[in-house]
Scaffold this active site. Structure first.
Site, mmCIF file in Angstrom:
data_model
loop_
_atom_site.group_PDB
_atom_site.id
_atom_site.type_symbol
_atom_site.label_atom_id
_atom_site.label_comp_id
_atom_site.label_asym_id
_atom_site.label_seq_id
_atom_site.Cartn_x
_atom_site.Cartn_y
_atom_site.Cartn_z
ATOM 1 N N MET A 30 0.839 -1.205 0.000
ATOM 2 C CA MET A 30 0.000 0.000 0.000
ATOM 3 C C MET A 30 0.874 1.254 0.000
ATOM 4 O O MET A 30 0.378 2.353 0.243
ATOM 5 C CB MET A 30 -0.931 0.001 1.210
ATOM 6 C CG MET A 30 -1.893 -1.189 1.198
ATOM 7 S SD MET A 30 -3.389 -0.904 2.123
ATOM 8 C CE MET A 30 -2.737 -0.625 3.752
ATOM 9 N N LEU A 33 6.683 3.147 1.665
ATOM 10 C CA LEU A 33 7.544 1.976 1.855
ATOM 11 C C LEU A 33 8.635 2.203 2.897
ATOM 12 O O LEU A 33 9.145 3.314 3.043
ATOM 13 C CB LEU A 33 8.169 1.583 0.510
ATOM 14 C CG LEU A 33 7.164 1.339 -0.622
ATOM 15 C CD1 LEU A 33 7.900 0.972 -1.919
ATOM 16 C CD2 LEU A 33 6.160 0.252 -0.259
ATOM 17 N N GLY A 36 10.795 -2.851 5.937
ATOM 18 C CA GLY A 36 10.031 -4.104 5.888
ATOM 19 C C GLY A 36 9.664 -4.444 4.453
ATOM 20 O O GLY A 36 9.900 -5.565 3.973
ATOM 21 N N HIS A 37 9.094 -3.453 3.741
ATOM 22 C CA HIS A 37 8.773 -3.663 2.326
ATOM 23 C C HIS A 37 10.048 -3.970 1.529
ATOM 24 O O HIS A 37 10.052 -4.816 0.643
ATOM 25 C CB HIS A 37 8.129 -2.412 1.721
ATOM 26 C CG HIS A 37 6.842 -1.985 2.384
ATOM 27 N ND1 HIS A 37 6.769 -0.873 3.178
ATOM 28 C CD2 HIS A 37 5.600 -2.509 2.352
ATOM 29 C CE1 HIS A 37 5.514 -0.727 3.600
ATOM 30 N NE2 HIS A 37 4.783 -1.709 3.126
ATOM 31 N N GLY A 147 4.756 -10.332 4.030
ATOM 32 C CA GLY A 147 5.458 -10.269 5.311
ATOM 33 C C GLY A 147 4.747 -11.059 6.400
ATOM 34 O O GLY A 147 3.520 -11.071 6.469
ATOM 35 N N SER A 185 6.156 -0.281 10.381
ATOM 36 C CA SER A 185 4.820 -0.185 9.784
ATOM 37 C C SER A 185 4.619 1.229 9.271
ATOM 38 O O SER A 185 5.076 2.194 9.890
ATOM 39 C CB SER A 185 3.762 -0.489 10.853
ATOM 40 O OG SER A 185 2.489 -0.069 10.399
ATOM 41 N N ARG A 187 2.003 2.729 9.436
ATOM 42 C CA ARG A 187 1.130 3.388 10.413
ATOM 43 C C ARG A 187 1.903 3.921 11.623
ATOM 44 O O ARG A 187 1.332 4.677 12.409
ATOM 45 C CB ARG A 187 0.023 2.431 10.873
ATOM 46 C CG ARG A 187 -1.003 2.138 9.781
ATOM 47 C CD ARG A 187 -2.246 1.444 10.317
ATOM 48 N NE ARG A 187 -3.318 1.453 9.335
ATOM 49 C CZ ARG A 187 -3.630 0.425 8.524
ATOM 50 N NH1 ARG A 187 -2.942 -0.690 8.580
ATOM 51 N NH2 ARG A 187 -4.623 0.528 7.660
HETATM 52 P P1 AMP Z 1 1.398 -2.932 3.483
HETATM 53 O O1 AMP Z 1 1.974 -1.872 2.615
HETATM 54 O O2 AMP Z 1 1.317 -2.555 4.921
HETATM 55 O O3 AMP Z 1 0.119 -3.510 2.935
HETATM 56 O O4 AMP Z 1 2.437 -4.136 3.455
HETATM 57 C C1 AMP Z 1 2.828 -4.729 2.248
HETATM 58 C C2 AMP Z 1 3.600 -5.986 2.550
HETATM 59 O O5 AMP Z 1 4.753 -5.669 3.332
HETATM 60 C C3 AMP Z 1 2.782 -7.004 3.367
HETATM 61 O O6 AMP Z 1 3.038 -8.302 2.875
HETATM 62 C C4 AMP Z 1 3.330 -6.811 4.754
HETATM 63 O O7 AMP Z 1 3.215 -7.976 5.563
HETATM 64 C C5 AMP Z 1 4.779 -6.488 4.478
HETATM 65 N N1 AMP Z 1 5.355 -5.781 5.631
HETATM 66 C C6 AMP Z 1 4.896 -4.647 6.219
HETATM 67 N N2 AMP Z 1 5.648 -4.331 7.290
HETATM 68 C C7 AMP Z 1 6.586 -5.289 7.399
HETATM 69 C C8 AMP Z 1 7.659 -5.551 8.319
HETATM 70 N N3 AMP Z 1 7.913 -4.739 9.352
HETATM 71 N N4 AMP Z 1 8.423 -6.639 8.114
HETATM 72 C C9 AMP Z 1 8.175 -7.481 7.074
HETATM 73 N N5 AMP Z 1 7.204 -7.301 6.177
HETATM 74 C C10 AMP Z 1 6.413 -6.231 6.333
#
Ligand code: AMP
Length: 279
Positions: A30, A33, A36-37, A147, A185, A187
């Site tokens: 989303m 970035l 984690g991403h 993730g 995150s 967030r």
């Molecule tokens: P999001 O943008 O929050 O929807 O996350 C996109 C992808 O990145 C999802 O598969 C999440 O699980 C992964 N993700 C987000 N934060 C982390 C993190 N701290 N460590 C590993 N993967 C992450």
């Protein structure tokens, strides 16, 4: 690296790669970035000839009163991170590109989605399964990267891919944390400095749970209580859930025997944060 906004442009690019016999990895995000991403993108780049990153804040997975409008966005920074990590293509569609006016087909899962985050976010996983299915059809990747941070989402996607025979390998990647333990995150940017400190209670309480497990505790209720008490010691924290569940079924367990997920969701002020550990 190219940035495209339309489904047709993605399809054309992927077709060209396929003509050359190249493999394709997909990292759905989303945006906004962080490391984690980046760990997902790095993994995809190392395992595929080409990596597609989708950046799409999917309205369908947000419930009323959630943070769809305020969700942080910064496409320029995201593009720089993707380019540096070696991604080949960013797919950044408008909601109208993904959902035409008469859109009416959904992917709805009957198991795995009712507990944990599904309790407070009843329509969330329908939105996730639907958008991820669409991305899989649009990009047709060999592998897709998710993730462990969103453990329930990872389990749900694995199950969906199996149920619906997508023929795509789902790769789960470990949680990336800040130095002090807070799971990264998008967030986290909502947190005030005081809340940022309070948010440490998530990883600290899970660490406490892990310690008890390592010392031999197998009673799920005891682990749950210890984690709950630890979180309650933080005045700014309000528990959404603390659950000990079977990693395959996501059903609560009484005794820890097989692979088990300890998952928590906690409000720090108005911000809802999640974290988990697999034991
Ligand atoms: P999001 O943008 O929050 O929807 O996350 C996109 C992808 O990145 C999802 O598969 C999440 O699980 C992964 N993700 C987000 N934060 C982390 C993190 N701290 N460590 C590993 N993967 C992450």
């Amino acid at each position: 690296m190219k940035i495209v906004n339309t489904i047709n442009e993605v399809r054309e690019q992927v077709r060209a790669w396929r003509r050359e016999g190249l493999s394709v990895g997909l990292v759905p995000t989303m945006g906004y970035l962080h490391e984690g991403h980046k760990s997902l993108i790095d993994r995809s780049v190392s395992e595929n000839d080409r990596t597609v990153v989708s950046v799409f804040v999917n309205p369908m997975q947000f419930g009323p009163g959630e943070d769809l409008e305020t969700y942080p966005r910064d496409m320029e920074r995201d593009a720089a991170l993707c380019e540096e990590a070696g991604a080949s293509l960013i797919f950044h569609p408008e909601p109208s590109e993904m959902y035409e006016k008469d859109f009416s087909s959904y992917v709805d899962m009957e198991t795995l989605t009712g507990g944990l985050c599904g309790k407070t976010r009843p329509i969330h996983f329908r939105g996730v399964c639907t958008v991820v299915s669409k991305l899989f059809h649009i990009v047709t990747p060999d592998r897709a990267y998710f993730g462990q941070k969103d453990a329930q989402q990872l389990a749900v996607i694995r199950h969906m891919v199996n149920d619906l025979n997508f023929g795509i390998q789902i790769v789960g990647c470990p949680i990336v944390r800040e130095e002090d333990g807070l799971a990264k995150s998008s967030r986290n940017t909502y947190l005030s400095p005081e809340e940022r400190k309070a948010a440490l209670i998530l990883s600290q309480s899970l660490k406490e749970g892990r310690r008890l497990f390592d010392e031999g505790e197998r009673d799920a209720k005891k682990l749950q209580s210890a984690i709950t008490e630890k979180i309650q010691s933080e005045p700014l924290a309000k528990i959404d859930y603390v659950e000990v569940v079977d990693w395959n079924t996501l059903e609560p367990v009484e005794k820890i025997e097989g692979e088990t997920l300890i998952a928590i969701a906690v409000y720090i002020g108005k911000t809802r944060l999640i974290d988990n550990v697999l034991v």
